[in-house]
Scaffold this active site. Sequence first.
Site, PDB file in Angstrom:
ATOM      1  N   SER A 103       0.796  -1.232   0.000  1.00 32.07           N
ATOM      2  CA  SER A 103       0.000   0.000   0.000  1.00 32.07           C
ATOM      3  C   SER A 103       0.826   1.280   0.000  1.00 32.07           C
ATOM      4  CB  SER A 103      -0.955   0.014   1.199  1.00 32.07           C
ATOM      5  OG  SER A 103      -2.045  -0.840   0.969  1.00 32.07           O
TER       6      SER A 103
ATOM      7  N   LYS B  11       0.075   3.787  -2.678  1.00 28.38           N
ATOM      8  CA  LYS B  11      -0.923   4.848  -2.572  1.00 28.38           C
ATOM      9  C   LYS B  11      -0.289   6.232  -2.440  1.00 28.38           C
ATOM     10  CE  LYS B  11      -4.570   1.891  -0.626  1.00 28.38           C
ATOM     11  NZ  LYS B  11      -3.992   0.598  -0.284  1.00 28.38           N
TER      12      LYS B  11
ATOM     13  N   SER C  61      -6.130   3.418   4.389  1.00 29.40           N
ATOM     14  CA  SER C  61      -5.518   2.621   3.325  1.00 29.40           C
ATOM     15  C   SER C  61      -6.576   1.863   2.520  1.00 29.40           C
ATOM     16  CB  SER C  61      -4.502   1.626   3.915  1.00 29.40           C
ATOM     17  OG  SER C  61      -3.602   1.187   2.920  1.00 29.40           O
TER      18      SER C  61
END
Length: 330
Positions: free
Chosen positions: A107, A110, A165
């Site tokens: 993640s 991101k 997230s």
Amino acid sequence: MKKWIKTGMILCLTAALCVSVCGCTKRTDLEDAYQLYDTTAEYSTLRTGDSSGGAALFAADLCVGGTENTRSDQVIAECAESAGVFLVSQGQVSYAQNIYEKMYPASTTKILTAYVALKYGDLDQTLTVSEYAIESLDPASSVCGLKIGDRITLREALYGLMLRSGNDAANVIAEGISGSMDAFVELMNREALALGATGSHFMNPSGLPDENHYTTAYDLYLIFHAATLNEEFVNIISTKSHDTSYLDANGGTVSQTWNNSNGYLTGAYKQPEGVTVVGGKTGTTQAAGYCLVLYSQNQSGQPVISVVLKGNSKGDLYKIMSQMLSNFSN
């Protein structure tokens, strides 16, 4: 003597003839040849516009390091596969551990998603959650609870992306900015190249595992550094908890609270002495291990970016991050 001079003149003329015939010209035999000036202009790796009319060096304000790992008894390198500390103001890589090795980012992807969204989007624009954005999610995805038909501003979606997230937020943002996830991913890769992140390739806006979705610790530093130049990005990643509201498909108000997953900000892990943690982005998958990209300030108030990829466990992740910051952030 005259014989040597004559011979030298012949050699020089021969060399000049060779250059004019086959050297220092644009080659046509390489179909996909890398064209330096065309490519650097396209990807913004050659900067222009200084007061003298000349070109500014691309890495003039970046941390540039060698290829050798830092050896230190003060850091337990075995806690993670890749790690680095980047002293932003000094342009120095103070700690390096496999920072150019290809890794799965999970993640931390991101960060780039947020960077692209902030660059091309309007924070007040309303995004509508599509059926595809939700139904294409992996069942094991981390989500922030968006439903089909929900209407949410880009600003609020970014909080869901970076704090909770949410992979659903990543999909919604991608479609809202570029019209489709494929188009957004293409934009992500183009922007990564523009930032010099040549060791990276992205397949989705959330960080789900894919053999063609990878980065390096150094590339994440480049991307994160660019993102932190945006004040709104820093505001988001430094927020411990955010109360959000948006509209559902029927026009009703939905309220949620999204908490930051950063262990330093939640108080789960003690910040290193002399270091002030501003914020960052975590990431975890089985393939990527435990990851963290962090923005902090050292005891002199100077900005520091630190990256840990493929930590063995959450405890090991914060252990090596704290050791790096304690010993290599000043």
